[in-house]
Design a protein around this motif. Sequence first.
Motif, mmCIF file in Angstrom:
data_model
loop_
_atom_site.group_PDB
_atom_site.id
_atom_site.type_symbol
_atom_site.label_atom_id
_atom_site.label_comp_id
_atom_site.label_asym_id
_atom_site.label_seq_id
_atom_site.Cartn_x
_atom_site.Cartn_y
_atom_site.Cartn_z
ATOM 1 N N TYR A 26 0.842 -1.192 0.000
ATOM 2 C CA TYR A 26 0.000 0.000 0.000
ATOM 3 C C TYR A 26 0.884 1.251 0.000
ATOM 4 C CZ TYR A 26 -2.962 -3.507 2.405
ATOM 5 O OH TYR A 26 -3.631 -4.641 2.779
ATOM 6 N N TYR A 67 0.314 5.252 1.039
ATOM 7 C CA TYR A 67 -0.582 6.199 1.688
ATOM 8 C C TYR A 67 0.032 7.599 1.648
ATOM 9 C CZ TYR A 67 -3.215 2.438 4.062
ATOM 10 O OH TYR A 67 -4.000 1.336 4.361
ATOM 11 N N GLN A 86 -0.043 11.109 3.943
ATOM 12 C CA GLN A 86 -0.453 11.650 5.232
ATOM 13 C C GLN A 86 -0.113 13.132 5.289
ATOM 14 O OE1 GLN A 86 1.263 9.865 8.772
ATOM 15 N NE2 GLN A 86 -0.398 10.613 10.050
ATOM 16 N N GLY A 102 -1.439 16.704 10.480
ATOM 17 C CA GLY A 102 -2.646 16.749 11.295
ATOM 18 C C GLY A 102 -3.761 15.845 10.816
ATOM 19 N N GLN A 103 -3.453 14.977 9.876
ATOM 20 C CA GLN A 103 -4.458 14.073 9.327
ATOM 21 C C GLN A 103 -3.995 12.629 9.461
ATOM 22 O OE1 GLN A 103 -7.445 15.233 8.043
ATOM 23 N NE2 GLN A 103 -6.721 17.211 8.776
ATOM 24 N N GLY A 104 -4.943 11.723 9.269
ATOM 25 C CA GLY A 104 -4.573 10.320 9.216
ATOM 26 C C GLY A 104 -4.145 9.933 7.806
ATOM 27 N N PRO A 105 -3.490 8.789 7.668
ATOM 28 C CA PRO A 105 -3.088 8.333 6.332
ATOM 29 C C PRO A 105 -4.294 8.112 5.418
ATOM 30 C CG PRO A 105 -1.980 7.069 8.052
ATOM 31 C CD PRO A 105 -3.039 7.864 8.720
ATOM 32 N N LEU A 114 -5.276 6.253 1.668
ATOM 33 C CA LEU A 114 -4.757 5.311 0.688
ATOM 34 C C LEU A 114 -4.657 5.949 -0.695
ATOM 35 C CD1 LEU A 114 -3.973 2.305 0.148
ATOM 36 C CD2 LEU A 114 -6.361 1.977 -0.566
ATOM 37 N N GLN A 135 -7.816 6.389 -5.686
ATOM 38 C CA GLN A 135 -7.467 7.639 -5.010
ATOM 39 C C GLN A 135 -6.158 8.229 -5.517
ATOM 40 O OE1 GLN A 135 -9.781 8.860 -2.809
ATOM 41 N NE2 GLN A 135 -10.907 7.067 -3.547
ATOM 42 N N GLN A 169 -1.550 -4.408 8.695
ATOM 43 C CA GLN A 169 -0.681 -3.684 7.779
ATOM 44 C C GLN A 169 0.519 -3.167 8.570
ATOM 45 O OE1 GLN A 169 -2.656 -0.775 5.285
ATOM 46 N NE2 GLN A 169 -4.480 -2.063 5.104
ATOM 47 N N PHE A 225 3.701 -0.711 8.627
ATOM 48 C CA PHE A 225 4.063 0.555 7.991
ATOM 49 C C PHE A 225 5.565 0.802 8.034
ATOM 50 C CE2 PHE A 225 0.136 2.781 6.997
ATOM 51 C CZ PHE A 225 -0.797 1.989 7.634
ATOM 52 N N GLY A 226 6.042 1.467 6.992
ATOM 53 C CA GLY A 226 7.407 1.947 6.975
ATOM 54 C C GLY A 226 7.499 3.312 7.644
#
Lengths: 113, 115
Positions: free
Chosen positions: B33, B35, B37, B40-43, B45, B59, B104, B106-107
């Motif tokens: 995946y 994403y 980000q 101040g927001q979430g990830p 996709l 997206q 999931q 994440f890196g």
Amino acid sequence: AQSVSQHNHHVILSEAASLELGCNYSYGGTVNLFWYVQYPGQHLQLLLKYFSGDPLVKGIKGFEAEFIKSKFSFNLRKPSVQWSDTAEYFCAVNNFGNEKLTFGTGTRLTIIP
Amino acid sequence: EAGVVQSPRYKIIEKKQPVAFWCNPISGHNTLYWYLQNLGQGPELLIRYENEEAVDDSQLPKDRFSAERLKGVDSTLKIQPAELGDSAVYLCASSLDPGTGNEQFFGPGTRLTVL
């Protein structure tokens, strides 16, 4: 489309205080629910998850979350926080059968020693 | 076990320049995946791969963004040309199988600044 609300943007607590972070989602079908945490300077990691069964799930580091289907909620709790819990916490949801994870905007938690 | 590797960690470019991000998922993870980000927001996709096939790119702003996952392992996300609004953290994640219950991983992300 699914949406996730985290109403607390920044929470400040003293050590040993109890914690509850709110998470609400919009879609009412079968969902999988997650809480991720991001410690300062580190990557996102899974704290706990709910798929089915007991609505009270326990995660790492003493965290737990309760799925209340009637309220579309999945609040995160910890009875006694530590300074090391300072981090950003993200709630995430995906609809059953759909891989797409929808994240909330996150809650920044600051623990004062 | 090595985690998800991303490079570079930071990138500063001028607008209209191209930029590319690289991701190496956890060994054996078939699903990858990308994403975005914002502060101040979430990830959010951008694109999901199962092996080498992009199964959800709805997206991804295809006028300037592209991605590939040759041989179903490493992946590259490209922006050409970059705009000021592209400044964000770009996260890569992987999971073992495309089951909805799979965690999931994440890196660390690539923080892009467009001047």
